[in-house]
Design a protein around this motif. Structure first.
Motif, mmCIF file in Angstrom:
data_model
loop_
_atom_site.group_PDB
_atom_site.id
_atom_site.type_symbol
_atom_site.label_atom_id
_atom_site.label_comp_id
_atom_site.label_asym_id
_atom_site.label_seq_id
_atom_site.Cartn_x
_atom_site.Cartn_y
_atom_site.Cartn_z
ATOM 1 N N UNK A 99 13.713 16.106 -41.830
ATOM 2 C CA UNK A 99 14.706 16.481 -40.824
ATOM 3 C C UNK A 99 14.030 16.420 -39.461
ATOM 4 N N UNK A 100 14.555 15.558 -38.611
ATOM 5 C CA UNK A 100 14.032 15.402 -37.253
ATOM 6 C C UNK A 100 14.973 16.090 -36.291
ATOM 7 N N UNK A 101 14.420 16.911 -35.410
ATOM 8 C CA UNK A 101 15.222 17.610 -34.400
ATOM 9 C C UNK A 101 14.611 17.376 -33.031
ATOM 10 N N UNK A 102 15.432 17.328 -32.016
ATOM 11 C CA UNK A 102 15.014 17.105 -30.634
ATOM 12 C C UNK A 102 16.074 16.293 -29.927
ATOM 13 N N UNK A 103 15.785 15.884 -28.722
ATOM 14 C CA UNK A 103 16.732 15.016 -28.019
ATOM 15 C C UNK A 103 16.692 13.638 -28.674
ATOM 16 N N UNK A 104 17.724 12.860 -28.452
ATOM 17 C CA UNK A 104 17.756 11.504 -29.016
ATOM 18 C C UNK A 104 16.535 10.714 -28.573
ATOM 19 N N UNK A 105 16.152 10.861 -27.322
ATOM 20 C CA UNK A 105 15.006 10.132 -26.791
ATOM 21 C C UNK A 105 13.716 10.554 -27.489
ATOM 22 N N UNK A 106 13.597 11.831 -27.837
ATOM 23 C CA UNK A 106 12.390 12.331 -28.495
ATOM 24 C C UNK A 106 12.306 11.922 -29.966
ATOM 25 N N UNK A 107 13.433 11.970 -30.668
ATOM 26 C CA UNK A 107 13.374 11.745 -32.110
ATOM 27 C C UNK A 107 13.514 10.277 -32.517
ATOM 28 N N UNK A 108 14.013 9.428 -31.631
ATOM 29 C CA UNK A 108 14.201 8.023 -31.992
ATOM 30 C C UNK A 108 12.890 7.323 -32.371
ATOM 31 N N UNK A 109 11.785 7.479 -31.634
ATOM 32 C CA UNK A 109 10.535 6.843 -32.067
ATOM 33 C C UNK A 109 10.050 7.352 -33.436
ATOM 34 N N UNK A 110 10.275 8.608 -33.716
ATOM 35 C CA UNK A 110 9.895 9.170 -35.009
ATOM 36 C C UNK A 110 10.737 8.551 -36.121
ATOM 37 N N UNK A 111 12.048 8.432 -35.886
ATOM 38 C CA UNK A 111 12.936 7.834 -36.870
ATOM 39 C C UNK A 111 12.549 6.389 -37.132
ATOM 40 N N UNK A 112 12.224 5.649 -36.053
ATOM 41 C CA UNK A 112 11.807 4.252 -36.199
ATOM 42 C C UNK A 112 10.506 4.147 -36.992
ATOM 43 N N UNK A 113 9.580 5.050 -36.735
ATOM 44 C CA UNK A 113 8.309 5.056 -37.468
ATOM 45 C C UNK A 113 8.544 5.281 -38.956
ATOM 46 N N UNK A 114 9.417 6.226 -39.286
ATOM 47 C CA UNK A 114 9.718 6.510 -40.688
ATOM 48 C C UNK A 114 10.466 5.353 -41.346
ATOM 49 N N UNK A 142 15.346 24.338 -35.962
ATOM 50 C CA UNK A 142 15.550 23.898 -34.582
ATOM 51 C C UNK A 142 14.392 23.048 -34.059
ATOM 52 N N UNK A 143 14.649 22.376 -32.952
ATOM 53 C CA UNK A 143 13.581 21.630 -32.262
ATOM 54 C C UNK A 143 12.722 22.628 -31.495
ATOM 55 N N UNK A 144 11.432 22.348 -31.417
ATOM 56 C CA UNK A 144 10.544 23.148 -30.571
ATOM 57 C C UNK A 144 10.759 22.700 -29.135
ATOM 58 N N UNK A 145 10.703 23.606 -28.188
ATOM 59 C CA UNK A 145 10.946 23.226 -26.793
ATOM 60 C C UNK A 145 10.010 22.111 -26.312
ATOM 61 N N UNK A 146 10.592 21.074 -25.737
ATOM 62 C CA UNK A 146 9.823 20.004 -25.109
ATOM 63 C C UNK A 146 9.293 18.928 -26.021
ATOM 64 N N UNK A 147 9.577 18.989 -27.335
ATOM 65 C CA UNK A 147 9.057 17.931 -28.204
ATOM 66 C C UNK A 147 9.977 17.720 -29.399
ATOM 67 N N UNK A 148 9.793 16.573 -30.031
ATOM 68 C CA UNK A 148 10.475 16.333 -31.299
ATOM 69 C C UNK A 148 9.836 17.243 -32.340
ATOM 70 N N UNK A 149 10.623 17.628 -33.306
ATOM 71 C CA UNK A 149 10.137 18.511 -34.365
ATOM 72 C C UNK A 149 10.612 17.963 -35.694
ATOM 73 N N UNK A 150 9.730 17.960 -36.673
ATOM 74 C CA UNK A 150 10.077 17.484 -38.013
ATOM 75 C C UNK A 150 9.849 18.594 -39.027
ATOM 76 N N UNK A 151 10.699 18.586 -40.033
ATOM 77 C CA UNK A 151 10.560 19.467 -41.192
ATOM 78 C C UNK A 151 10.567 18.554 -42.410
ATOM 79 N N UNK A 152 9.551 18.666 -43.241
ATOM 80 C CA UNK A 152 9.455 17.842 -44.445
ATOM 81 C C UNK A 152 9.799 18.729 -45.637
ATOM 82 N N UNK A 153 10.839 18.342 -46.365
ATOM 83 C CA UNK A 153 11.323 19.147 -47.482
ATOM 84 C C UNK A 153 11.229 18.347 -48.773
ATOM 85 N N UNK A 154 10.868 19.025 -49.839
ATOM 86 C CA UNK A 154 10.885 18.445 -51.183
ATOM 87 C C UNK A 154 11.748 19.378 -52.001
ATOM 88 N N UNK A 155 12.892 18.882 -52.449
ATOM 89 C CA UNK A 155 13.846 19.766 -53.109
ATOM 90 C C UNK A 155 14.371 20.749 -52.078
#
Length: 175
Positions: A99-114, A142-155
Motif C-alpha cells: 500500500x503506497x500513500x502520499x501525493x500522486x507525485x510522491x507515490x508514482x515513482x514508487x509504483x513504477x519501480x514496483x 496514512x502517508x508520513x508528512x513530506x514523503x511517500x509511505x509504503x506498508x508491506x502486508x502479507x495476508x
C-alpha cells in the motif's frame, strides 16, 4: 451483496442466482469452469483478496468455506477447476500487498519501480493522500508528512511504515 444474496449458509459456496430471484425448480451452484471461470472460484478469490486487504474475517471465512465444499471435486478433477485452484493457491500463499500513500507525485515513482519487476503474487495499491472516505483498514495507513509511505502486508499482517525506496526493497519478500 454476494454474502447476503448468493451465499449457501448451510453447505458453503455460492448459488448462481440470488435469494431475491424468482423461485426456480433448482438453484444451481457450480464449481467447475466452463467457457468462463466458475462463479464460486471467482467469488472465493475475490473475497480472499478483499478479506486480506480490508482485514475482514467474514470474507476470508466465506472464501475458505467455498474452497472446503469444492475440495472433493478439486481432488478428483483439478483440470476442470482452475478458478478454484487459483483461490486455493492464494489461500495457502496469501499475496504480498503493498500500500503506497502520499501525493500522486510522491507515490508514482514508487509504483513504477514496483511495476518494473514481475511479481505475480504482489498487489500494489497506490492511494493518494488526498483520498478520503477509505475503509478503516486503508485509512489506518496514512502517508508520513513530506514523503511517500509504503506498508508491506502479507495476508492480514502489515509492516511498519517505510519512507524510502531502499527500505521498501528490503521489506519485499519473494513469494
Amino acid at each position: 451483496a454476494v454474502l447476503t444474496l448468493f451465499n449457501d449458509s448451510e453447505n458453503g459456496g455460492f448459488y448462481f442466482t440470488g435469494s431475491d430471484h424468482e423461485a426456480l425448480i433448482s438453484r444451481p451452484k457450480s464449481f467447475s469452469d466452463d467457457a468462463l471461470p466458475a462463479g464460486n472460484g471467482v467469488a472465493a478469490y475475490v473475497l480472499q483478496r478483499l478479506g486480506f486487504l480490508l482485514g475482514e474475517s467474514r470474507y476470508l471465512a466465506a472464501a475458505e468455506r467455498t474452497i472446503q465444499v469444492a475440495w472433493p471435486v478439486l481432488l478428483r478433477y483439478p483440470q476442470a477447476h482452475c478458478a478454484m485452484l487459483r483461490a486455493l493457491e492464494e489461500q495457502l500463499t496469501p499475496p504480498q500487498i503493498v500500500i503506497l500513500r502520499g501525493t500522486q507525485k510522491q507515490i508514482e515513482p514508487w509504483r513504477e519501480q514496483l511495476a518494473a519487476d514481475y511479481a505475480p503474487h504482489q498487489l500494489v495499491l497506490a492511494i493518494s493522500s488526498e483520498e478520503s472516505d477509505l475503509p478503516a483498514a486503508l485509512a489506518s495507513k496514512p502517508a508520513r508528512p513530506g514523503s511517500a509511505t509504503a506498508y508491506v502486508c502479507r495476508g492480514s499482517v502489515c509492516s511498519e511504515p517505510v519512507t524510502t525506496l531502499e527500505g521498501l526493497a528490503s521489506n519485499l519478500q519473494p513469494p
